[in-house]
Design a protein around this motif. Sequence first.
Motif, PDB file in Angstrom:
ATOM      1  N   ALA A 311       0.813  -1.216   0.000  1.00 12.84           N
ATOM      2  CA  ALA A 311       0.000   0.000   0.000  1.00 12.84           C
ATOM      3  C   ALA A 311       0.846   1.266   0.000  1.00 12.84           C
ATOM      4  N   GLN A 338      -1.330   2.806  -2.484  1.00 12.65           N
ATOM      5  CA  GLN A 338      -2.186   3.945  -2.193  1.00 12.65           C
ATOM      6  C   GLN A 338      -1.396   5.212  -1.892  1.00 12.65           C
ATOM      7  N   ARG A 369      -5.130   2.657  -7.556  1.00 11.79           N
ATOM      8  CA  ARG A 369      -5.678   2.993  -6.242  1.00 11.79           C
ATOM      9  C   ARG A 369      -4.890   4.104  -5.552  1.00 11.79           C
ATOM     10  N   GLU A 371      -3.799   7.200  -3.787  1.00 14.03           N
ATOM     11  CA  GLU A 371      -4.560   8.229  -3.071  1.00 14.03           C
ATOM     12  C   GLU A 371      -3.693   9.405  -2.634  1.00 14.03           C
TER      13      GLU A 371
END
Length: 450
Positions: A311, A338, A369, A371
């Motif tokens: 992530a 992310q 994904r 972010e």
Amino acid sequence: MGSKRNPTVQARLVNGSDIQLGTTGALLSVSLERAARNRQLIAKLAIDLQLDSDALPVLWPFLQQGLPSLDELVVTIELKQRPWRAPELTLASFPKLTKLRLEGVRPRVAPSVLANLRVLALDNVRIDLPQALRFEDVLDCVLGLKSVEDITICNYLGVVDGIAPRPRRRLHSLPNLKNLRLEEHPSAIRSLLSHLSVPVEADIRLLANFQCERQGNHPPSEAFTAFLPEGSEGLPVLRQVTVVNVICARDEDIVEIIGGLGDLDVPGRISLGIDKKAFSTGTQGPSIEALLFKDMVQSLRKIFPDTSNVASLYLHGPLDTIARTTWTPILYRFPGVQRMILRGGSPGLSIMEALMTSSPTDGTPLCPRLEEFDLQGSARDATALNAVAKCFEWRVDNGARHPLSKLSMRLFAIGSAWSLSFLTYFRKEYARYADTVDVDVDYTFCSTMP
């Protein structure tokens, strides 16, 4: 050798009080006569002597008589030409021994004692002693551990030419292991790890020692995969990482690839490092940092077989020395990332280009994904600001997550082609793609203040 150490022999009793013993044969004999009265109470014994000390012939008979309460034994023998072969440690003499730290000593430990150890540290400040210890002896020692929580083996093997793989029957499980530190020739690290099964929550630190070799001007190719075990089944952390950091900064001696199960300050991580000082810098061709950084990035695919759950990806190094064609297949392996953090002397324009690539499987942008995006680097003009705007405009138009939760940039302006209007314009532009925008330019090194 390093700085001269003062010889010491010190005992600590179970009640916490210390006994300083003599460090020559005559003085030690008198001291040991007094210490013998406390034999049952000695919990820790620390010995730091020279190999030719006349205290050794007096000390070891005392040890062989047994120390029934001894929990920790620390032996440091200053090396001359070879490690010193100490008498064997047996369970009958040391029934409560759980911590063993040796430097400059050949380990001779009965299997029954090894099975009780919680800490084993084999250290050696000298790395210029070829074949100082046989690899098989150290491997057999490690394979005798059952309850160990902490293993350190540093510069103990003196390997120069590598180690031929040794057949293994099955992986040796170390279920209680919390910390593993190996600083050896890559082939020695690989051979040791290939025989072990280590818990996923262990903290594993591997440092490849190339100082015994003549590397010329450049590090070896695939330097970071050279000490990986044969198969990753014994190191499940390689398959389950959620955080990956690649650190190859110019001002850092040790360059590292770090994978973790979450916050890298908590247990459950693996660190693969190389000391840049092992290589000459060379005046022609790419810098050591550029060569190592490219190898680090390309090695990610082999080091971590499954990066789908990663992530957070942190990349610190000469970003723009790597082409888009190299970044693209790397980023493709991080579909779940992310948070992306980029640090380096250059602003990473080739990564911006790679992020403007569609996945061959579903047509969405790489890292769909994503972010949070955080970039720091130096720039001569607004090219980096424009590249980021162009990148995220393309990603929104092609199905990426919109908006980002946060977009952060800090650029260090160099040269004179800067205007404050750049910053105002791009802050408004980035607000189209991110909920929170934190963009700043540091003009400290700018030749002309805007």
